[in-house]
Design a protein around this motif. Structure first.
Motif, PDB file in Angstrom:
ATOM      1  N   GLY A  27      28.196 -45.235  -0.352  1.00 30.34           N
ATOM      2  CA  GLY A  27      27.332 -44.629   0.249  1.00 30.34           C
ATOM      3  C   GLY A  27      27.582 -44.098   1.418  1.00 30.34           C
ATOM      4  N   SER A  28      27.889 -44.401   2.071  1.00 32.52           N
ATOM      5  CA  SER A  28      28.503 -43.902   3.068  1.00 32.52           C
ATOM      6  C   SER A  28      29.504 -42.741   3.744  1.00 32.52           C
ATOM      7  CB  SER A  28      29.346 -45.389   4.907  1.00 32.52           C
ATOM      8  OG  SER A  28      29.614 -45.718   3.770  1.00 32.52           O
ATOM      9  N   LYS A  29      30.833 -43.192   2.185  1.00 31.16           N
ATOM     10  CA  LYS A  29      31.591 -42.356   2.600  1.00 31.16           C
ATOM     11  C   LYS A  29      31.186 -41.202   1.655  1.00 31.16           C
ATOM     12  CE  LYS A  29      33.992 -42.506  -1.269  1.00 31.16           C
ATOM     13  NZ  LYS A  29      35.327 -42.685  -2.760  1.00 31.16           N
ATOM     14  N   GLU A  30      30.264 -40.923   0.531  1.00 28.10           N
ATOM     15  CA  GLU A  30      29.557 -39.786  -0.182  1.00 28.10           C
ATOM     16  C   GLU A  30      28.905 -39.131   1.712  1.00 28.10           C
ATOM     17  OE1 GLU A  30      29.900 -37.817  -2.035  1.00 28.10           O
ATOM     18  OE2 GLU A  30      31.587 -39.455  -2.734  1.00 28.10           O
ATOM     19  N   ALA A  31      28.329 -39.750   2.445  1.00 26.50           N
ATOM     20  CA  ALA A  31      27.662 -38.901   3.273  1.00 26.50           C
ATOM     21  C   ALA A  31      27.903 -39.046   4.631  1.00 26.50           C
ATOM     22  CB  ALA A  31      26.011 -40.501   4.055  1.00 26.50           C
ATOM     23  N   SER A  32      28.764 -38.602   5.062  1.00 24.47           N
ATOM     24  CA  SER A  32      30.029 -38.960   5.512  1.00 24.47           C
ATOM     25  C   SER A  32      30.983 -37.145   4.746  1.00 24.47           C
ATOM     26  CB  SER A  32      31.593 -39.889   6.352  1.00 24.47           C
ATOM     27  OG  SER A  32      31.728 -39.856   5.306  1.00 24.47           O
ATOM     28  N   ALA A  33      31.248 -37.421   3.994  1.00 21.32           N
ATOM     29  CA  ALA A  33      31.885 -36.682   2.906  1.00 21.32           C
ATOM     30  C   ALA A  33      30.491 -34.787   3.421  1.00 21.32           C
ATOM     31  CB  ALA A  33      32.330 -36.242   1.566  1.00 21.32           C
ATOM     32  N   SER A  34      29.593 -35.063   3.102  1.00 20.98           N
ATOM     33  CA  SER A  34      28.295 -33.537   3.314  1.00 20.98           C
ATOM     34  C   SER A  34      28.745 -33.058   4.587  1.00 20.98           C
ATOM     35  CB  SER A  34      27.038 -34.229   2.643  1.00 20.98           C
ATOM     36  OG  SER A  34      26.997 -35.475   4.052  1.00 20.98           O
ATOM     37  N   VAL A  35      29.298 -33.232   5.152  1.00 20.05           N
ATOM     38  CA  VAL A  35      29.151 -33.059   6.463  1.00 20.05           C
ATOM     39  C   VAL A  35      29.517 -31.742   6.547  1.00 20.05           C
ATOM     40  CG1 VAL A  35      30.482 -32.318   9.391  1.00 20.05           C
ATOM     41  CG2 VAL A  35      29.709 -34.567   7.956  1.00 20.05           C
ATOM     42  N   SER A  36      30.511 -31.102   5.810  1.00 21.86           N
ATOM     43  CA  SER A  36      30.816 -29.411   5.877  1.00 21.86           C
ATOM     44  C   SER A  36      29.349 -29.024   4.538  1.00 21.86           C
ATOM     45  CB  SER A  36      32.230 -29.714   5.357  1.00 21.86           C
ATOM     46  OG  SER A  36      32.128 -29.766   3.562  1.00 21.86           O
ATOM     47  N   LYS A  37      29.236 -29.363   3.551  1.00 19.75           N
ATOM     48  CA  LYS A  37      27.877 -28.546   3.480  1.00 19.75           C
ATOM     49  C   LYS A  37      26.399 -28.398   3.786  1.00 19.75           C
ATOM     50  CE  LYS A  37      29.742 -29.948  -0.888  1.00 19.75           C
ATOM     51  NZ  LYS A  37      30.348 -28.899  -1.666  1.00 19.75           N
ATOM     52  N   ASP A  38      26.166 -29.639   5.297  1.00 19.11           N
ATOM     53  CA  ASP A  38      25.652 -29.452   7.019  1.00 19.11           C
ATOM     54  C   ASP A  38      26.241 -27.961   7.113  1.00 19.11           C
ATOM     55  OD1 ASP A  38      24.313 -31.460   5.622  1.00 19.11           O
ATOM     56  OD2 ASP A  38      24.322 -32.792   7.230  1.00 19.11           O
ATOM     57  N   ALA A  39      27.474 -28.096   7.123  1.00 14.79           N
ATOM     58  CA  ALA A  39      27.888 -26.176   7.864  1.00 14.79           C
ATOM     59  C   ALA A  39      27.101 -25.389   7.686  1.00 14.79           C
ATOM     60  CB  ALA A  39      28.864 -26.726   9.088  1.00 14.79           C
ATOM     61  N   GLU A  40      27.599 -25.646   6.505  1.00 15.25           N
ATOM     62  CA  GLU A  40      27.397 -24.351   5.434  1.00 15.25           C
ATOM     63  C   GLU A  40      26.046 -23.695   5.123  1.00 15.25           C
ATOM     64  OE1 GLU A  40      27.766 -23.820   0.726  1.00 15.25           O
ATOM     65  OE2 GLU A  40      29.346 -24.340   1.391  1.00 15.25           O
ATOM     66  N   LEU A  41      25.243 -24.905   4.875  1.00 13.68           N
ATOM     67  CA  LEU A  41      23.489 -24.965   5.159  1.00 13.68           C
ATOM     68  C   LEU A  41      23.508 -24.335   6.048  1.00 13.68           C
ATOM     69  CD1 LEU A  41      20.733 -25.246   3.238  1.00 13.68           C
ATOM     70  CD2 LEU A  41      20.679 -27.740   5.019  1.00 13.68           C
ATOM     71  N   MET A  42      22.981 -24.953   7.743  1.00 11.16           N
ATOM     72  CA  MET A  42      22.974 -24.451   8.348  1.00 11.16           C
ATOM     73  C   MET A  42      23.285 -22.601   8.836  1.00 11.16           C
ATOM     74  SD  MET A  42      20.998 -26.361  10.477  1.00 11.16           S
ATOM     75  CE  MET A  42      21.258 -27.640   9.910  1.00 11.16           C
ATOM     76  N   LEU A  43      24.582 -22.064   8.443  1.00 10.28           N
ATOM     77  CA  LEU A  43      24.805 -20.695   8.627  1.00 10.28           C
ATOM     78  C   LEU A  43      23.513 -19.771   7.780  1.00 10.28           C
ATOM     79  CD1 LEU A  43      28.884 -20.475   7.865  1.00 10.28           C
ATOM     80  CD2 LEU A  43      27.595 -20.048   9.888  1.00 10.28           C
ATOM     81  N   LYS A  44      23.605 -20.501   6.603  1.00 12.97           N
ATOM     82  CA  LYS A  44      22.492 -19.754   5.321  1.00 12.97           C
ATOM     83  C   LYS A  44      21.133 -19.748   5.937  1.00 12.97           C
ATOM     84  CE  LYS A  44      24.372 -21.353   0.634  1.00 12.97           C
ATOM     85  NZ  LYS A  44      24.184 -21.572  -0.328  1.00 12.97           N
ATOM     86  N   LEU A  45      20.548 -21.250   6.891  1.00 10.25           N
ATOM     87  CA  LEU A  45      19.878 -21.028   7.179  1.00 10.25           C
ATOM     88  C   LEU A  45      19.201 -20.343   8.160  1.00 10.25           C
ATOM     89  CD1 LEU A  45      18.459 -24.623   8.209  1.00 10.25           C
ATOM     90  CD2 LEU A  45      17.749 -22.584   6.483  1.00 10.25           C
ATOM     91  N   GLY A  46      20.704 -19.686   9.257  1.00  8.14           N
ATOM     92  CA  GLY A  46      20.429 -18.847  10.369  1.00  8.14           C
ATOM     93  C   GLY A  46      20.217 -17.248  10.262  1.00  8.14           C
ATOM     94  N   SER A  47      20.648 -16.911   8.639  1.00  9.21           N
ATOM     95  CA  SER A  47      21.118 -15.815   7.927  1.00  9.21           C
ATOM     96  C   SER A  47      19.597 -15.597   7.151  1.00  9.21           C
ATOM     97  CB  SER A  47      21.752 -15.296   7.376  1.00  9.21           C
ATOM     98  OG  SER A  47      21.820 -16.193   6.179  1.00  9.21           O
ATOM     99  N   THR A  48      18.442 -16.246   7.313  1.00 11.35           N
ATOM    100  CA  THR A  48      17.548 -16.067   6.110  1.00 11.35           C
ATOM    101  C   THR A  48      16.269 -16.055   7.220  1.00 11.35           C
ATOM    102  OG1 THR A  48      18.374 -17.488   4.203  1.00 11.35           O
ATOM    103  CG2 THR A  48      16.218 -16.657   4.624  1.00 11.35           C
ATOM    104  N   PRO A  49      15.432 -14.964   7.536  1.00 11.26           N
ATOM    105  CA  PRO A  49      14.280 -14.929   8.457  1.00 11.26           C
ATOM    106  C   PRO A  49      12.869 -15.401   7.801  1.00 11.26           C
ATOM    107  CG  PRO A  49      14.507 -12.931   7.819  1.00 11.26           C
ATOM    108  CD  PRO A  49      15.648 -13.807   6.857  1.00 11.26           C
ATOM    109  N   ASP A  50      13.032 -14.982   6.312  1.00  7.38           N
ATOM    110  CA  ASP A  50      12.106 -16.312   5.884  1.00  7.38           C
ATOM    111  C   ASP A  50      11.671 -17.375   5.445  1.00  7.38           C
ATOM    112  OD1 ASP A  50       9.302 -16.137   4.378  1.00  7.38           O
ATOM    113  OD2 ASP A  50      10.668 -16.437   2.074  1.00  7.38           O
ATOM    114  N   LYS A  51      10.405 -17.955   6.333  1.00  6.88           N
ATOM    115  CA  LYS A  51       9.842 -19.481   6.538  1.00  6.88           C
ATOM    116  C   LYS A  51      10.133 -20.627   5.180  1.00  6.88           C
ATOM    117  CE  LYS A  51      10.143 -19.533  11.198  1.00  6.88           C
ATOM    118  NZ  LYS A  51      10.956 -20.317  11.322  1.00  6.88           N
TER     119      LYS A  51
END
Length: 77
Positions: A27-51
């Motif tokens: 579980g901890s290995k997979e949780a730490s591997a998802s950091v790059s996915k979180d950065a990708e999500l933040m980019l998508k959230l910033g480009s979407t104005p709809d709540k």
């Protein structure tokens, strides 16, 4: 009353401890591997104005993360 032979281990306890250690490790290995996915999500959230779209993206990302961590825990266990 039975007597244990020398050199034998309590395999039940060792198995349970090993399974829990594997669950935590996987579980901890997979949780730490998802950091790059979180950065990708933040980019998508910033480009979407709809709540509502932001909420949907965040919910989907959390579901995928949970599934990844759960799968890693099961495989590790």
């Amino acid at each position: 009353h039975t007597q244990k032979r020398a050199g034998t281990v309590n395999w039940g306890t060792a198995t349970v401890v090993g399974v829990f250690a594997g669950l935590l490790y996987g579980g901890s290995k997979e949780a730490s591997a998802s950091v790059s996915k979180d950065a990708e999500l933040m980019l998508k959230l910033g480009s979407t104005p709809d709540k509502r779209e932001q909420y949907r993206l965040m919910r989907d990302a959390m579901e995928k993360r949970f599934i990844r961590v759960a799968r890693g825990s099961i495989v590790g266990g």
